[in-house]
Design an enzyme around this catalytic site. Structure first.
Site, PDB file in Angstrom:
ATOM      1  N   ASP A   1     -12.422   4.541   0.161  1.00 40.70           N
ATOM      2  CA  ASP A   1     -12.023   5.311   1.349  1.00 40.70           C
ATOM      3  C   ASP A   1     -12.374   6.791   1.223  1.00 40.70           C
ATOM      4  O   ASP A   1     -11.509   7.661   1.430  1.00 40.70           O
ATOM      5  CB  ASP A   1     -10.521   5.163   1.606  1.00 40.70           C
ATOM      6  CG  ASP A   1     -10.055   3.725   1.577  1.00 40.70           C
ATOM      7  OD1 ASP A   1     -10.792   2.863   2.081  1.00 40.70           O
ATOM      8  OD2 ASP A   1      -8.965   3.450   1.038  1.00 40.70           O
TER       9      ASP A   1
ATOM     10  N   GLU B   1     -10.070   1.353  12.308  1.00 40.74           N
ATOM     11  CA  GLU B   1      -9.244   2.120  11.372  1.00 40.74           C
ATOM     12  C   GLU B   1     -10.101   3.230  10.760  1.00 40.74           C
ATOM     13  O   GLU B   1     -11.265   3.421  11.114  1.00 40.74           O
ATOM     14  CB  GLU B   1      -8.711   1.200  10.263  1.00 40.74           C
ATOM     15  CG  GLU B   1      -9.816   0.511   9.475  1.00 40.74           C
ATOM     16  CD  GLU B   1      -9.306  -0.485   8.441  1.00 40.74           C
ATOM     17  OE1 GLU B   1      -8.141  -0.373   8.026  1.00 40.74           O
ATOM     18  OE2 GLU B   1     -10.079  -1.363   8.042  1.00 40.74           O
TER      19      GLU B   1
END
Length: 555
Positions: free
Chosen positions: A14, A187
């Site tokens: 991420d 997301e």
């Protein structure tokens, strides 16, 4: 110079990337591992150094009792008004209908801190990031969670204005600005303002082999004003199963000083067992989700594209204005525990290393002392110090003194994914031989002792026992020694796939970390039997096996 992907190997997922002057920074997720958030720096996008763990105190991050793969999800790093801004999510539930979480904000004028006490933002959804508009206003954009069973749980991207003076969000300004495409699971959003457009870069498809990154843009930040980039998706490996790098998607965009563009993304490097198809299963990523960097170009219509195609490449041209950055050639590590702090590569689970867990070079000079606490399945009281697997092939070893008087006391060397997936070689006690060596594995919550009544007796008068693990991509083994010179292999060959995201994903909703190797002490009797570790060595070996699993040119 060439960027060789992945740039951050082994459980560095991420990525949130920014540039301040000539220096690039990447912040990555740490989930239940403490301290929270890893920040690497570089001036060439090729060579990276770990420089900070911002969430290093309980006041900034308290994960005691968090489930496996809970904790820090997708931190967002930005720079504005002369300081760094870090938004992070502490997720308290991973399985089930709910994802109870809290988003926080902390700031620092220097990347190494100190970081301010956290400001509680909201719990609307995870993957929150802060956008600093050029008019001085600030907005939080985030995934939005919907627990209702008759709705899709990913309810688009919510944008909410942040009041800097009041240090709070303004919930009355919240609106859905983008719902993604029919791929669903939108997301990991970030907003950038480029040439008069607001661009949203967001992930879709789940953080597995269907993962992708989609781009949308708008002239305003109004509700549902963003249009999706036409044509092929910005970044995905869903349709490039033979690429060495897989799972690319969630990440961030950055510009170089001279105006080149790059995109940092999470990725995975799967391997296969010899009897498996290359495409189904797609493979086993024992190193977890890592970080890759791809070059970006813009078309005449103002839309971004990955250079070389939406599947990306393993080797990427470095920026023309890159400034060479000194960095270690690999991530090998050797510790003699002569200092007062843990090596920065070490992590603990959920809470910081403290006197309850043990001490370094204190009661026993030149040793790491761990007090036996709960089992390796305990989310509250656990004495485990470990580091990431960052290579497919490595050896790790330690030297330990431990005097158990009960089978409830154990200490040794572990390869660990989470509380349901781990193995270890350890000293313990049994009724037949007293102090013995055992090897055990936990696979989906099923604990198996391999040696049982044949556990190896430790000779009387033995002070230390040496343990070693040899990880060789698909499999790994354990060895022991009573003199540190002659090692004997335990005749148990373990499947490394069991310590992969992909394997865990088959039965659990929390599958976001990667394999670790480290030191552990257990005494669930409550008597806190101490284990004294004299050294720890992690030695990476050359990876010569890639060609066995990927066609020429796809490495």
């Amino acid at each position: 110079m060439k960027i060789q992907n992945p740039v951050l190997p082994g459980f560095n997922s991420d990525p949130s990337i920014i540039r301040v002057d000539e220096t690039y920074y990447i912040a990555t997720s740490t989930f239940e591992w403490f301290p929270g958030v890893r920040i690497h720096t570089s001036k060439d996008l090729v060579h990276w150094n770990l420089v900070a763990h911002p969430l290093s105190s309980v006041s900034l991050l308290d994960m005691r009792g968090n489930p496996a793969s809970g904790g820090i999800w997708a931190p967002d790093l930005s720079y504005a008004d002369g300081k760094f801004w870090l938004v992070y999510t502490d997720t308290k539930l991973t399985d089930g209908s709910f994802k109870d979480m809290t988003n926080y904000l902390t700031t620092a004028t220097d990347i190494t801190g100190p970081w301010s006490e956290p400001i509680r933002l909201n719990g609307v959804g995870f993957d929150a990031s802060l956008f600093h508009d050029d008019d001085g206003r600030k907005y939080l954009i985030q995934q939005t969670w919907d627990h209702r069973e008759y709705k899709h749980p990913f309810d688009g991207l919510t944008l909410t204005e942040y009041d800097v003076k009041a240090e709070r969000l303004l919930p009355e300004t919240a609106r859905t600005v983008y719902r993604g495409t029919e791929v669903k699971l939108v997301e990991g959003p970030h907003i950038y303002k480029i040439n008069g457009y607001y661009y949203i870069f967001a992930a879709q498809g789940g953080t597995v082999y269907t993962h992708e990154e989609v781009v949308a843009r708008s002239k305003t930040l109004d509700a549902l004003s963003f249009e999706t980039q036409p044509g092929e998706v910005f970044l995905t490996n869903f349709d490039t199963p033979f690429n060495y790098i897989q799972k690319q998607g969630h990440g961030g965009l950055v510009a170089t000083p001279s105006g080149e563009w790059y995109y940092a993304s999470l990725c995975g490097r799967p391997w296969h067992h010899p009897n498996e198809s290359l495409t189904d299963p797609r493979g086993w990523c024992t190193l977890g989700r890592e970080t890759s960097i791809q070059k970006v170009e813009w078309d005449e219509a103002g839309w971004p594209h990955i250079v070389g195609g939406h599947g990306g490449t393993t080797e990427v041209e470095a920026p023309k204005d890159a400034i060479f950055t000194e960095a270690p050639e690999n991530h090998s590590q050797y510790n003699t525990f002569d200092g007062s702090k843990l090596d920065s590569n070490f992590n603990t689970l959920r809470v910081p290393f403290d006197a309850k867990m043990g001490n370094i070079n204190d009661e026993v000079p030149g040793h790491l002392r761990l007090y036996g606490q709960g089992s390796l399945e305990n989310p509250f009281d656990l004495s485990l110090v470990a580091r990431r697997w960052q290579a497919f092939n490595f050896n790790a070893e330690t030297k330990v003194k431990f005097k158990p008087t009960s089978y409830q006391a154990m200490a040794g060397l572990t390869n660990y994914y989470n509380d349901k997936q781990y193995s270890w070689i350890f000293i313990t006690w049994n009724e037949i031989n007293g102090a013995v060596i055992e090897v055990a594995q936990n696979n989906r919550g099923n604990y198996t002792s391999f040696l049982k009544d044949e556990a190896i007796k430790i000779p009387e008068g033995t002070d230390y026992v040496w343990f070693r693990t040899k990880v060789r991509k698909q499999t790994y083994t354990y060895e022991y020694s009573f003199d540190g010179q002659t090692y004997l292999e335990i005749p148990v060959v373990l499947d490394a796939a069991i310590l992969s995201d992909d394997y865990v994903n088959q039965t659990m909703g929390g599958f976001f970390t990667g394999a670790f190797v480290g030191l552990a002490a257990v005494d669930y009797s409550g008597y806190r039997t101490p284990a004294d570790f004299d050294e720890f060595r992690y030695e990476e070996l050359p990876d010569d096996s890639v060609k066995d699993f990927f066609a020429p040119g796809l490495r």
